[in-house]
Design a protein around this motif. Structure first.
Motif, PDB file in Angstrom:
ATOM      1  N   ASN A 172     -18.266 -32.361  32.100  1.00 28.72           N
ATOM      2  CA  ASN A 172     -19.501 -32.868  32.736  1.00 28.72           C
ATOM      3  C   ASN A 172     -20.653 -31.879  32.763  1.00 28.72           C
ATOM      4  OD1 ASN A 172     -18.754 -35.399  33.264  1.00 28.72           O
ATOM      5  ND2 ASN A 172     -18.402 -35.146  35.458  1.00 28.72           N
ATOM      6  N   THR A 197     -29.482 -47.803  44.092  1.00 30.53           N
ATOM      7  CA  THR A 197     -28.585 -48.362  45.092  1.00 30.53           C
ATOM      8  C   THR A 197     -29.338 -48.583  46.399  1.00 30.53           C
ATOM      9  OG1 THR A 197     -26.797 -47.115  44.071  1.00 30.53           O
ATOM     10  CG2 THR A 197     -26.365 -48.046  46.223  1.00 30.53           C
ATOM     11  N   TRP A 234     -33.193 -44.292  33.760  1.00 28.43           N
ATOM     12  CA  TRP A 234     -32.836 -42.875  33.918  1.00 28.43           C
ATOM     13  C   TRP A 234     -32.955 -42.208  32.549  1.00 28.43           C
ATOM     14  CZ3 TRP A 234     -28.715 -46.364  33.401  1.00 28.43           C
ATOM     15  CH2 TRP A 234     -27.837 -46.115  32.343  1.00 28.43           C
ATOM     16  N   GLY A 235     -33.019 -40.907  32.561  1.00 32.54           N
ATOM     17  CA  GLY A 235     -33.065 -40.206  31.290  1.00 32.54           C
ATOM     18  C   GLY A 235     -33.598 -38.806  31.440  1.00 32.54           C
ATOM     19  N   SER A 236     -33.950 -38.245  30.296  1.00 31.93           N
ATOM     20  CA  SER A 236     -34.493 -36.901  30.276  1.00 31.93           C
ATOM     21  C   SER A 236     -35.955 -36.987  29.858  1.00 31.93           C
ATOM     22  CB  SER A 236     -33.710 -36.048  29.292  1.00 31.93           C
ATOM     23  OG  SER A 236     -33.781 -36.645  28.024  1.00 31.93           O
ATOM     24  N   PHE A 294     -38.850 -43.507  37.021  1.00 35.88           N
ATOM     25  CA  PHE A 294     -37.711 -42.948  36.295  1.00 35.88           C
ATOM     26  C   PHE A 294     -37.073 -41.858  37.133  1.00 35.88           C
ATOM     27  CE2 PHE A 294     -41.718 -41.098  34.792  1.00 35.88           C
ATOM     28  CZ  PHE A 294     -41.544 -39.784  35.192  1.00 35.88           C
ATOM     29  N   ALA A 295     -35.876 -41.477  36.758  1.00 36.14           N
ATOM     30  CA  ALA A 295     -35.180 -40.389  37.460  1.00 36.14           C
ATOM     31  C   ALA A 295     -34.135 -39.824  36.532  1.00 36.14           C
ATOM     32  CB  ALA A 295     -34.519 -40.917  38.734  1.00 36.14           C
ATOM     33  N   GLY A 296     -33.568 -38.698  36.900  1.00 32.40           N
ATOM     34  CA  GLY A 296     -32.438 -38.141  36.166  1.00 32.40           C
ATOM     35  C   GLY A 296     -31.197 -38.988  36.459  1.00 32.40           C
ATOM     36  N   TRP A 297     -30.149 -38.813  35.703  1.00 31.48           N
ATOM     37  CA  TRP A 297     -28.964 -39.670  35.814  1.00 31.48           C
ATOM     38  C   TRP A 297     -28.398 -39.728  37.229  1.00 31.48           C
ATOM     39  CZ3 TRP A 297     -25.713 -43.236  33.902  1.00 31.48           C
ATOM     40  CH2 TRP A 297     -24.401 -43.258  34.365  1.00 31.48           C
ATOM     41  N   GLY A 298     -28.169 -38.566  37.832  1.00 42.34           N
ATOM     42  CA  GLY A 298     -27.528 -38.536  39.144  1.00 42.34           C
ATOM     43  C   GLY A 298     -28.394 -39.193  40.207  1.00 42.34           C
ATOM     44  N   ASP A 299     -29.663 -38.845  40.229  1.00 36.79           N
ATOM     45  CA  ASP A 299     -30.570 -39.388  41.227  1.00 36.79           C
ATOM     46  C   ASP A 299     -30.791 -40.882  41.041  1.00 36.79           C
ATOM     47  OD1 ASP A 299     -30.849 -36.889  42.212  1.00 36.79           O
ATOM     48  OD2 ASP A 299     -32.760 -36.469  41.238  1.00 36.79           O
ATOM     49  N   ARG A 358     -35.923 -32.581  38.512  1.00 39.84           N
ATOM     50  CA  ARG A 358     -34.641 -33.263  38.383  1.00 39.84           C
ATOM     51  C   ARG A 358     -34.703 -34.426  37.409  1.00 39.84           C
ATOM     52  NH1 ARG A 358     -31.065 -32.167  42.710  1.00 39.84           N
ATOM     53  NH2 ARG A 358     -30.172 -34.206  42.437  1.00 39.84           N
ATOM     54  N   PHE A 372     -35.741 -34.102  34.459  1.00 40.46           N
ATOM     55  CA  PHE A 372     -35.619 -33.541  33.112  1.00 40.46           C
ATOM     56  C   PHE A 372     -34.223 -33.741  32.528  1.00 40.46           C
ATOM     57  CE2 PHE A 372     -39.382 -30.763  33.806  1.00 40.46           C
ATOM     58  CZ  PHE A 372     -39.969 -30.916  32.578  1.00 40.46           C
ATOM     59  N   THR A 410     -28.475 -43.121  43.071  1.00 43.66           N
ATOM     60  CA  THR A 410     -28.797 -43.053  44.501  1.00 43.66           C
ATOM     61  C   THR A 410     -30.030 -43.906  44.780  1.00 43.66           C
ATOM     62  OG1 THR A 410     -28.044 -40.776  44.418  1.00 43.66           O
ATOM     63  CG2 THR A 410     -29.179 -41.469  46.407  1.00 43.66           C
ATOM     64  N   LYS A 411     -31.001 -43.782  43.902  1.00 43.39           N
ATOM     65  CA  LYS A 411     -32.267 -44.465  44.114  1.00 43.39           C
ATOM     66  C   LYS A 411     -32.134 -45.985  43.978  1.00 43.39           C
ATOM     67  CE  LYS A 411     -37.072 -44.408  42.929  1.00 43.39           C
ATOM     68  NZ  LYS A 411     -38.173 -43.482  43.074  1.00 43.39           N
TER      69      LYS A 411
END
Lengths: 284, 298, 433
Positions: free
Chosen positions: C254, C78, C38-40, C67-72, A237, A239, C75-76
């Motif tokens: 989206n 917050t 966040w990112g790829s 790091f995390a993807g945008w959506g996660d 996720r 990525f 959540t993280k």
């Protein structure tokens, strides 16, 4: 006459296999698509989306995907996931079976109340509990290690407990009674009679537990604060970024690869489902 | 008399020993966050400042002012109403189909379990959109049969939810596996003796297979009901609640309110209503179970 | 057998007692700092290398990162913020900044600029103002962006239409979109013409903004501007020159830059953020020609609909134990050429002029187009409006989309009704501020 019967049987078998295989293709199509896509060249990924077969198969996405992020490769993510999933699966299956026996066979005060409590834990969406749980766990000093992810499995989980309860309730009580007359206490009865008899249920639980822990990302997301502790599903996720540039090829490749362990476990364990132990045991 | 009492005391002690691991986990790890969530339903809580007690305000807003709330209730009920029975029946049928000693079943089971394994990965979302796009696979198949083939499945408020229902029905692997394990547990002797009595396969199915499978059916029914009412992932990854909120499931809406709009109090209140609803429905199913569930043991 | 199972169970129960509690790092005496973004994959790689470079240059510093993807990500962070455990530095987003500052989660940075820890001598004020809330700097822009229309040059040639001027109007836009659709049978323009960015841009080119400066009400009084625009978009949808709402939702909205209609040659124009062109052109493959131009405006000599937007920020947590170190790292991110050679403008165009110059020779073609575009915008843009006010996500998710955009685009309500819904719904949320 016998010959005719044999032919009839053959036609029946053929029909059966055609039907089951056709349905099977519908079932597996998306996975074939995923596998095919993971070998497509980057520009082909979006210009020839619907095709299953790559025009110029390439292994690049597997290489670039496996590299992971910075110097943390999927080797580390797989190692983490195997540790978490392995321990969790074994723990949750045995503890759930143990607990299930209590609920299924023994009468104790407030049993229904506790059982209802147990089921109610499934009815609150996990997302809404994240923050209270995080605050509580960090209060207990449990954040940033595998512990908060693994630990709850040692206390059984409602789904598996309830499932195994239903299986145990299907086992004739005469078997327990016979064992008790033979002088077994409850624990011996559980380990020697009930546990072997609900092997199919426990195997089923193990398949689910493995798959669900393998794919779980919410708990790892919240509780693992160091990329070196990340799991495969969390890495997958990481990525994607809809507003930036996403290496979709790597996502497909790593997603496909991440299915392999789950499949292997399924194939290894389902053997026991087919052979089954229960029927022989019940003769007693 | 005394013996019975002694017996039940031992039962009680043993019972608590057996459920002790769960009890520890529940009281030690689960209860506090759960209770906290329920309490937060009566507060205004943006997650960063201290929660502020507001009584029933969240519930009043939910029931009387929030259009989207009722849309999410409707979407969830619709989804659960159609997906739960279809998935169960499908799973049962396939389990029966694969529960025999024919060659290749080993392989077929893996095949049929496959969709459940892909789960909720992003790849599923992309693929589902691909299949249901205007010139995608589904419309191509419909065109072959000369049926209307220009539907925009994921953008049409009438049909979008059906693509999600299909998605969960397609992932019928877990109930199927549980049914298979249940079938496995039925003693073959029962079939043998009833064959001797001259019972045909249909009679065997209705007299032996179905009754002995009812405990497992009860389990699957309740679990699928709970999963249906708390459905989140499918809508989250495929449709994001669109179009026109027709796939904005309860749990998704609740999550958005809580996390994206910083209204954790409101989200918790929604969660409480959900918990009560599911508990009532589960309770009803349990109450009805003595009439149709057959336990070997009792 | 039974004994074995017993032993196994005991071992399992005992295991978490030993498995837990290995908190890493510890007291090494080093200057510690943490960061999250966040990112790829691409961004993670570059950012991690940049962090390594910083630690190499500052051997006494130990940076932990996540790091995390945008959506996660949201959540993280917050959850972390709720637990008071935010990392020292976090990546921030323009749409969320006001809300986070409002909750007292971010540290004002002016003090560190005054102390000379963060050096903005080579940065224009316009590039910084996006990070200011109520005059105080809370976030440092780490990549300039602007909303643009990407043009598929080959499609324009094929249709025999000259590329538009940078001060083109919506009227010209409409004609071009229709003409391309007529001649080539493809969409003149891709999706999301009714999204909230366009709503804001529309009023920007009317010399206004969607909200008042204090964010307590809508910033415009003349609904007819919006009405005219909506009518135009609906007309284009009707004509098939832009995707209808159902197609938009099913395929494009989206779903990522990689799947926009232009990738497959199904549209000749797309609206996107300037830093997204790289992703678009990678997905589209080689031998394609793209050009980037301003958003259309209301009148040819009226104000520009474009503004230079901070693509992303770095912010410092108000709970940071080491804010000076955090500030120094942000300075490194902003002013160090070595760092930026690794980052390679992946988050948007750097704000420091000398970095922009230094990077130019290293960029790939798509980034060059974006750099040039940003240069053009910087001389022809409206001043940066206030960040989205508190309650923005509520407004967007619970009013703009379900009460205005969707029902109007599906033809369930009239344009006037939709606009009235937007006004009443928005004012209800904004007056709370």
């Amino acid at each position: 006459m016998a010959k005719l019967n044999k032919r009839k049987e053959r036609v029946k078998t053929l029909c059966y296999h055609t039907l089951v295989a056709l349905l099977g293709i519908v079932m597996i199509y998306p996975i074939l698509w995923l596998a095919g896509s993971s070998f497509k060249a980057t520009d082909e990924l979006f210009t020839r989306v619907s095709s299953i077969f790559p025009a110029n198969p390439t292994f690049d996405h597997y290489i670039s995907g496996w590299k992971g992020f910075g110097n943390i490769s999927f080797t580390i993510f797989y190692k983490n996931t195997f540790i978490i999933t392995g321990i969790s699966t074994i723990a949750v299956v045995f503890s759930s079976a143990f607990i299930a026996y209590g609920f299924a066979r023994l009468n104790f005060p407030f049993k229904k109340f506790w059982f209802a409590c147990m089921l109610s834990t499934l009815m609150l969406p996990i997302q809404i509990q994240l923050i209270p749980q995080y605050l509580f766990f960090s209060h207990l000093g449990l954040v940033n290690s595998f512990t908060p992810v693994i630990l709850p499995n040692f206390f059984g989980k409602a789904f598996y407990i309830f499932m195994i309860v239903q299986f145990i309730r299907g086992i004739p009580r005469t078997l327990d009674e016979a064992a008790e007359i033979d002088g077994c206490n409850r624990f011996r009865t559980f380990f020697t009679i009930i546990m072997p008899l609900c092997t199919p249920a426990m195997i089923t639980a193990a398949i689910f537990a493995f798959y669900w822990t393998w794919g779980e990302f919410l708990m790892p997301l919240i509780y693992l604060n160091n990329p070196k502790l990340y799991t495969v599903s969390l890495a997958l996720r990481s990525f994607a970024d809809p507003s930036g540039m996403t290496n979709w090829g790597a996502i497909y490749a790593m997603s496909f690869l991440s299915l392999v362990p789950v499949f292997v476990i399924f194939i290894l364990l389902q053997r026991y489902l087919i052979e089954g132990i229960s029927t022989e045991g019940i003769k007693g | 008399m005394i013996r019975i009492k002694k017996h039940s005391v031992r039962d009680a002690v043993d019972g608590y020993i057996f459920i002790l691991p769960w009890l520890i986990g529940f009281l030690g790890l689960t209860l506090v966050p759960m209770a906290a969530t329920l309490y937060l339903g009566f507060t205004d809580y943006d997650m960063f400042s201290n929660p502020e007690f507001v009584g029933l305000k969240n519930f009043v807003k939910m029931f009387s002012e929030d259009n989207r709330y009722w849309k999410s209730v409707r979407a969830t009920l619709y989804f659960a109403f159609f997906s739960v029975p279809s998935k169960l029946i499908f799973a049962l049928m396939v389990a029966l189909l694969l529960h025999n000693k024919r060659r290749g079943n080993y392989f077929y089971r893996a095949l049929y379990y496959a969709p459940s394994v892909v789960g909720s990965s992003v790849a599923v979302a992309v693929m589902w959109r691909e299949i249901f796009k205007p010139n995608g696979l589904v419309n191509a198949v419909l065109a072959v049969f000369r049926l209307p083939s220009n539907t925009v499945w994921l953008g049409d408020p009438r049909f979008a939810i059906w693509t999600l229902i299909l998605l969960v029905v397609w992932q019928f692997g877990s109930p199927m596996l549980i049914f298979l394990a249940g079938l496995k547990q039925i003693p073959t002797e029962l079939y043998e003796s009833s064959s001797i009595d001259g019972a045909g396969p249909f009679r065997q199915f209705f007299r032996i297979t179905l009754p002995l499978l009812t405990p497992i059916f009860l389990f699957n029914l309740i679990m699928q009901m709970i999963t249906g009412f708390t459905a989140f992932t499918q809508a989250f990854i495929v449709t994001e609640g669109a179009p026109l909120d027709t796939t904005n499931f309860y749990a998704l809406y609740l999550y958005r309110r809580a996390f994206e709009n910083f209204q954790m109090g409101y989200g918790s209140a929604m969660a409480m209503v959900l918990l009560i609803t599911i508990a009532l429905m589960t309770g009803l199913v349990f109450k009805s179970s003595p009439y149709w569930v057959h336990y070997e043991a009792e | 057998m039974r004994k074995l199972v017993f032993l196994l169970l005991i071992a399992l129960v005992a295991m978490p007692l030993f498995a837990g509690g290995q908190s890493e790092g510890g007291q090494s005496g080093k200057d510690e700092m943490s960061i999250i973004w966040w990112g790829s994959q691409n961004r993670h790689d570059r950012t991690i290398k940049t962090i390594d470079l910083y630690m190499e240059e500052n051997p006494n510093v130990d940076i932990t990162y996540e790091f995390a993807g945008w959506g996660d990500y949201w959540t993280k962070v917050t959850t972390m913020a709720a637990g008071g455990m935010l990392p020292d530095v976090m990546q921030q987003d323009y749409a969320k900044l006001a809300e986070w500052v409002d909750k007292g989660l971010m540290e004002p940075l002016d003090g560190y600029v005054d102390k000379g820890i963060i050096d903005f001598s080579d940065v224009e004020e316009s590039a910084l103002s996006g990070g200011r809330i109520g005059g105080d700097l809370y976030a440092v822009n780490i990549g300039l962006n602007s909303m643009c229309i990407v043009l598929d040059v080959d499609k324009f040639e094929e249709a025999g239409i000259p590329l538009p001027d940078q001060n083109w109007t919506w009227k010209e836009f409409k004609e071009i979109a229709l003409e391309i659709h007529e001649k080539l049978g493809i969409y003149g323009m891709g999706h999301d013409l009714l999204n909230e960015q366009m709503w804001k841009a529309l009023y920007l080119s009317n010399g206004e903004w969607a909200y008042t400066d204090d964010g307590t009400q809508l910033g415009y009084t003349d609904d007819s501007v919006l009405e005219e625009y909506c009518n135009m978009v609906l007309e284009l949808m009707e004509a098939g020159a832009v995707p209808s709402r159902d197609v938009e939702l099913a395929l494009y909205h989206n779903k990522g830059v990689e799947v926009v209609a232009m990738v497959n040659g199904d549209s000749a124009m797309e609206m996107m953020w300037s830093n997204q062109l790289t992703a678009l052109s990678t997905a589209a493959g080689p031998n394609r020609n793209f050009y980037m131009t301003h958003l259309p405006r209301l009148t040819k000599d009226g104000p520009s609909a474009n503004y230079l937007k901070p693509g992303q920020f770095l912010s410092v947590s108000s709970r940071s134990k080491n804010p000076e170190r955090a500030a120094d790292f942000i300075n490194f991110f902003t002013n160090d050429l070595g760092a930026n050679e690794i980052l390679l403008a992946e988050r948007g165009v750097p704000i420091a002029a000398h970095i922009r110059e230094g990077l130019k020779p290293m960029l790939e073609p798509a980034s060059v187009i974006a750099f040039d575009f940003i240069t053009r915008v910087s001389t022809d843009s409206s001043p940066l409006p206030q960040p989205d006010p508190v309650g923005y996500s509520d407004l967007l998710q619970n009013v703009y989309i379900p009460e205005f955009w969707d029902p109007m685009a599906y033809g369930l309500i009239s344009v006037q009704e939709a606009i009235a819904n937007l006004r009443s719904g928005a004012e209800k949320i904004l007056t709370r501020n």
